[in-house]
Design a protein around this motif. Structure first.
Motif, PDB file in Angstrom:
ATOM      1  N   ALA A 108       8.561   6.361  -5.002  1.00  0.00           N
ATOM      2  CA  ALA A 108       9.311   7.561  -5.397  1.00  0.00           C
ATOM      3  C   ALA A 108       8.735   8.165  -6.673  1.00  0.00           C
ATOM      4  O   ALA A 108       8.624   9.394  -6.798  1.00  0.00           O
ATOM      5  CB  ALA A 108      10.786   7.214  -5.586  1.00  0.00           C
ATOM      6  N   ARG A 109       8.343   7.323  -7.616  1.00  0.00           N
ATOM      7  CA  ARG A 109       7.716   7.825  -8.851  1.00  0.00           C
ATOM      8  C   ARG A 109       6.385   8.515  -8.543  1.00  0.00           C
ATOM      9  O   ARG A 109       6.074   9.572  -9.085  1.00  0.00           O
ATOM     10  CB  ARG A 109       7.465   6.675  -9.824  1.00  0.00           C
ATOM     11  N   ILE A 110       5.609   7.881  -7.672  1.00  0.00           N
ATOM     12  CA  ILE A 110       4.308   8.458  -7.303  1.00  0.00           C
ATOM     13  C   ILE A 110       4.508   9.765  -6.549  1.00  0.00           C
ATOM     14  O   ILE A 110       3.803  10.749  -6.795  1.00  0.00           O
ATOM     15  CB  ILE A 110       3.488   7.437  -6.479  1.00  0.00           C
ATOM     16  N   ALA A 111       5.484   9.795  -5.642  1.00  0.00           N
ATOM     17  CA  ALA A 111       5.759  11.010  -4.875  1.00  0.00           C
ATOM     18  C   ALA A 111       6.131  12.165  -5.804  1.00  0.00           C
ATOM     19  O   ALA A 111       5.653  13.292  -5.629  1.00  0.00           O
ATOM     20  CB  ALA A 111       6.877  10.762  -3.864  1.00  0.00           C
ATOM     21  N   ALA A 112       6.957  11.894  -6.789  1.00  0.00           N
ATOM     22  CA  ALA A 112       7.354  12.942  -7.734  1.00  0.00           C
ATOM     23  C   ALA A 112       6.153  13.435  -8.529  1.00  0.00           C
ATOM     24  O   ALA A 112       5.975  14.646  -8.720  1.00  0.00           O
ATOM     25  CB  ALA A 112       8.447  12.420  -8.662  1.00  0.00           C
ATOM     26  N   ALA A 113       5.318  12.509  -8.969  1.00  0.00           N
ATOM     27  CA  ALA A 113       4.140  12.881  -9.775  1.00  0.00           C
ATOM     28  C   ALA A 113       3.127  13.661  -8.945  1.00  0.00           C
ATOM     29  O   ALA A 113       2.578  14.668  -9.399  1.00  0.00           O
ATOM     30  CB  ALA A 113       3.492  11.637 -10.372  1.00  0.00           C
ATOM     31  N   CYS A 114       2.873  13.208  -7.731  1.00  0.00           N
ATOM     32  CA  CYS A 114       1.857  13.834  -6.871  1.00  0.00           C
ATOM     33  C   CYS A 114       2.392  15.024  -6.085  1.00  0.00           C
ATOM     34  O   CYS A 114       1.621  15.728  -5.441  1.00  0.00           O
ATOM     35  CB  CYS A 114       1.291  12.805  -5.897  1.00  0.00           C
ATOM     36  N   ARG A 115       3.700  15.183  -6.110  1.00  0.00           N
ATOM     37  CA  ARG A 115       4.362  16.282  -5.408  1.00  0.00           C
ATOM     38  C   ARG A 115       4.148  16.234  -3.898  1.00  0.00           C
ATOM     39  O   ARG A 115       3.980  17.254  -3.239  1.00  0.00           O
ATOM     40  CB  ARG A 115       3.940  17.629  -5.973  1.00  0.00           C
ATOM     41  N   CYS A 116       4.116  15.008  -3.369  1.00  0.00           N
ATOM     42  CA  CYS A 116       4.018  14.861  -1.919  1.00  0.00           C
ATOM     43  C   CYS A 116       4.583  13.504  -1.508  1.00  0.00           C
ATOM     44  O   CYS A 116       4.606  12.558  -2.287  1.00  0.00           O
ATOM     45  CB  CYS A 116       2.581  15.020  -1.427  1.00  0.00           C
TER      46      CYS A 116
ATOM     47  N   GLY B  63      -6.471   5.088  -6.014  1.00  0.00           N
ATOM     48  CA  GLY B  63      -7.245   6.276  -6.316  1.00  0.00           C
ATOM     49  C   GLY B  63      -7.168   7.297  -5.201  1.00  0.00           C
ATOM     50  O   GLY B  63      -6.696   7.015  -4.103  1.00  0.00           O
ATOM     51  N   GLY B  64      -7.618   8.484  -5.528  1.00  0.00           N
ATOM     52  CA  GLY B  64      -7.740   9.533  -4.524  1.00  0.00           C
ATOM     53  C   GLY B  64      -9.099   9.415  -3.859  1.00  0.00           C
ATOM     54  O   GLY B  64     -10.049   8.914  -4.454  1.00  0.00           O
ATOM     55  N   LEU B  65      -9.180   9.866  -2.634  1.00  0.00           N
ATOM     56  CA  LEU B  65     -10.451   9.807  -1.926  1.00  0.00           C
ATOM     57  C   LEU B  65     -11.181  11.128  -2.091  1.00  0.00           C
ATOM     58  O   LEU B  65     -10.620  12.197  -1.834  1.00  0.00           O
ATOM     59  CB  LEU B  65     -10.222   9.480  -0.450  1.00  0.00           C
TER      60      LEU B  65
ATOM     61  N   LEU C 208       0.862  -1.168   0.000  1.00  0.00           N
ATOM     62  CA  LEU C 208       0.000   0.000   0.000  1.00  0.00           C
ATOM     63  C   LEU C 208       0.903   1.224   0.000  1.00  0.00           C
ATOM     64  O   LEU C 208       1.760   1.364   0.881  1.00  0.00           O
ATOM     65  CB  LEU C 208      -0.892   0.010   1.250  1.00  0.00           C
ATOM     66  N   ILE C 209       0.734   2.073  -0.994  1.00  0.00           N
ATOM     67  CA  ILE C 209       1.452   3.341  -1.075  1.00  0.00           C
ATOM     68  C   ILE C 209       0.392   4.419  -0.905  1.00  0.00           C
ATOM     69  O   ILE C 209      -0.583   4.456  -1.652  1.00  0.00           O
ATOM     70  CB  ILE C 209       2.174   3.485  -2.424  1.00  0.00           C
ATOM     71  N   SER C 210       0.561   5.300   0.094  1.00  0.00           N
ATOM     72  CA  SER C 210      -0.497   6.259   0.378  1.00  0.00           C
ATOM     73  C   SER C 210       0.071   7.597   0.827  1.00  0.00           C
ATOM     74  O   SER C 210       1.246   7.713   1.165  1.00  0.00           O
ATOM     75  CB  SER C 210      -1.420   5.706   1.470  1.00  0.00           C
ATOM     76  N   PHE C 211      -0.817   8.588   0.810  1.00  0.00           N
ATOM     77  CA  PHE C 211      -0.442   9.909   1.311  1.00  0.00           C
ATOM     78  C   PHE C 211      -1.605  10.478   2.094  1.00  0.00           C
ATOM     79  O   PHE C 211      -2.756  10.116   1.895  1.00  0.00           O
ATOM     80  CB  PHE C 211      -0.026  10.861   0.182  1.00  0.00           C
ATOM     81  N   ASP C 212      -1.261  11.369   3.019  1.00  0.00           N
ATOM     82  CA  ASP C 212      -2.268  11.994   3.874  1.00  0.00           C
ATOM     83  C   ASP C 212      -3.007  13.099   3.135  1.00  0.00           C
ATOM     84  O   ASP C 212      -2.435  13.794   2.286  1.00  0.00           O
ATOM     85  CB  ASP C 212      -1.615  12.598   5.120  1.00  0.00           C
ATOM     86  N   ASP C 213      -4.265  13.266   3.486  1.00  0.00           N
ATOM     87  CA  ASP C 213      -5.036  14.382   2.977  1.00  0.00           C
ATOM     88  C   ASP C 213      -4.345  15.669   3.412  1.00  0.00           C
ATOM     89  O   ASP C 213      -3.886  15.784   4.538  1.00  0.00           O
ATOM     90  CB  ASP C 213      -6.458  14.331   3.540  1.00  0.00           C
ATOM     91  N   GLY C 214      -4.244  16.601   2.514  1.00  0.00           N
ATOM     92  CA  GLY C 214      -3.590  17.866   2.819  1.00  0.00           C
ATOM     93  C   GLY C 214      -2.111  17.873   2.498  1.00  0.00           C
ATOM     94  O   GLY C 214      -1.457  18.911   2.600  1.00  0.00           O
ATOM     95  N   ALA C 215      -1.551  16.715   2.101  1.00  0.00           N
ATOM     96  CA  ALA C 215      -0.126  16.638   1.784  1.00  0.00           C
ATOM     97  C   ALA C 215       0.197  17.314   0.453  1.00  0.00           C
ATOM     98  O   ALA C 215       1.315  17.752   0.236  1.00  0.00           O
ATOM     99  CB  ALA C 215       0.333  15.185   1.750  1.00  0.00           C
TER     100      ALA C 215
ATOM    101  N   VAL D 159      -5.434  11.658   7.887  1.00  0.00           N
ATOM    102  CA  VAL D 159      -6.549  11.107   7.121  1.00  0.00           C
ATOM    103  C   VAL D 159      -6.025  10.773   5.734  1.00  0.00           C
ATOM    104  O   VAL D 159      -5.341  11.580   5.104  1.00  0.00           O
ATOM    105  CB  VAL D 159      -7.706  12.121   7.034  1.00  0.00           C
ATOM    106  N   LEU D 160      -6.333   9.595   5.263  1.00  0.00           N
ATOM    107  CA  LEU D 160      -5.858   9.137   3.968  1.00  0.00           C
ATOM    108  C   LEU D 160      -6.415  10.010   2.850  1.00  0.00           C
ATOM    109  O   LEU D 160      -7.612  10.254   2.781  1.00  0.00           O
ATOM    110  CB  LEU D 160      -6.281   7.679   3.770  1.00  0.00           C
ATOM    111  N   GLY D 161      -5.534  10.501   1.988  1.00  0.00           N
ATOM    112  CA  GLY D 161      -5.949  11.329   0.859  1.00  0.00           C
ATOM    113  C   GLY D 161      -5.992  10.560  -0.443  1.00  0.00           C
ATOM    114  O   GLY D 161      -6.768  10.868  -1.339  1.00  0.00           O
ATOM    115  N   GLY D 162      -5.157   9.549  -0.578  1.00  0.00           N
ATOM    116  CA  GLY D 162      -5.115   8.735  -1.780  1.00  0.00           C
ATOM    117  C   GLY D 162      -4.218   7.544  -1.562  1.00  0.00           C
ATOM    118  O   GLY D 162      -3.420   7.508  -0.613  1.00  0.00           O
ATOM    119  N   PHE D 163      -4.336   6.545  -2.443  1.00  0.00           N
ATOM    120  CA  PHE D 163      -3.565   5.328  -2.253  1.00  0.00           C
ATOM    121  C   PHE D 163      -3.367   4.596  -3.567  1.00  0.00           C
ATOM    122  O   PHE D 163      -4.110   4.802  -4.537  1.00  0.00           O
ATOM    123  CB  PHE D 163      -4.255   4.395  -1.253  1.00  0.00           C
ATOM    124  N   SER D 164      -2.373   3.740  -3.574  1.00  0.00           N
ATOM    125  CA  SER D 164      -2.111   2.810  -4.670  1.00  0.00           C
ATOM    126  C   SER D 164      -1.779   1.470  -4.043  1.00  0.00           C
ATOM    127  O   SER D 164      -1.132   1.410  -2.999  1.00  0.00           O
ATOM    128  CB  SER D 164      -0.909   3.261  -5.499  1.00  0.00           C
ATOM    129  N   VAL D 165      -2.213   0.403  -4.678  1.00  0.00           N
ATOM    130  CA  VAL D 165      -1.810  -0.938  -4.275  1.00  0.00           C
ATOM    131  C   VAL D 165      -1.061  -1.531  -5.460  1.00  0.00           C
ATOM    132  O   VAL D 165      -1.580  -1.549  -6.586  1.00  0.00           O
ATOM    133  CB  VAL D 165      -3.019  -1.824  -3.897  1.00  0.00           C
TER     134      VAL D 165
END
Length: 112
Positions: free
Chosen positions: A91-99, A44-46, A5-12, A71-77
């Protein structure tokens, strides 16, 4: 292979709103790459941070819940051979999403 699970927090995602189309295209490009590589499972994003919590007795409580620290903002499995591969995709997702992205191994299904 192992699922992560690759995820980022809402607001990131703190970039200016006018950059959203470019960020969306970049993130969709990473998803296409993951699909082409055969590692994409789902993501997907929430849409909303309003959540419902269903207790063991079936009682439903609706949020949002201000006591929640993150709070979870989006995720990839993804399904990849190693944690190192998962970190590379993160790292690829972080660069694309800028967080920043959090990476967690998903426990294996004992029936598989």
């Amino acid at each position: 292979m192992t699922r992560y699970l690759i995820s980022f927090d809402d607001g990131a995602m703190t970039f200016p709103e006018e950059e959203l189309p470019a960020v969306a295209e970049a993130s969709q490009a990473v998803v296409r790459e993951a699909r082409d590589a055969g590692v994409w499972v789902f993501g997907g994003g929430l849409e909303s941070q309003r959540a419902s919590v269903v207790a063991t007795d079936g009682t439903v409580a609706d949020g949002p819940y201000p006591e929640t620290k993150a709070v979870l903002g989006g995720f990839s499995v993804i399904d990849v051979p190693s944690r190192e591969d998962a970190l590379e995709w993160a790292a690829r997702i972080a660069a694309a999403c800028r967080c920043a992205q959090e990476v967690r191994e998903i426990m294996p299904d004992p029936t598989d």
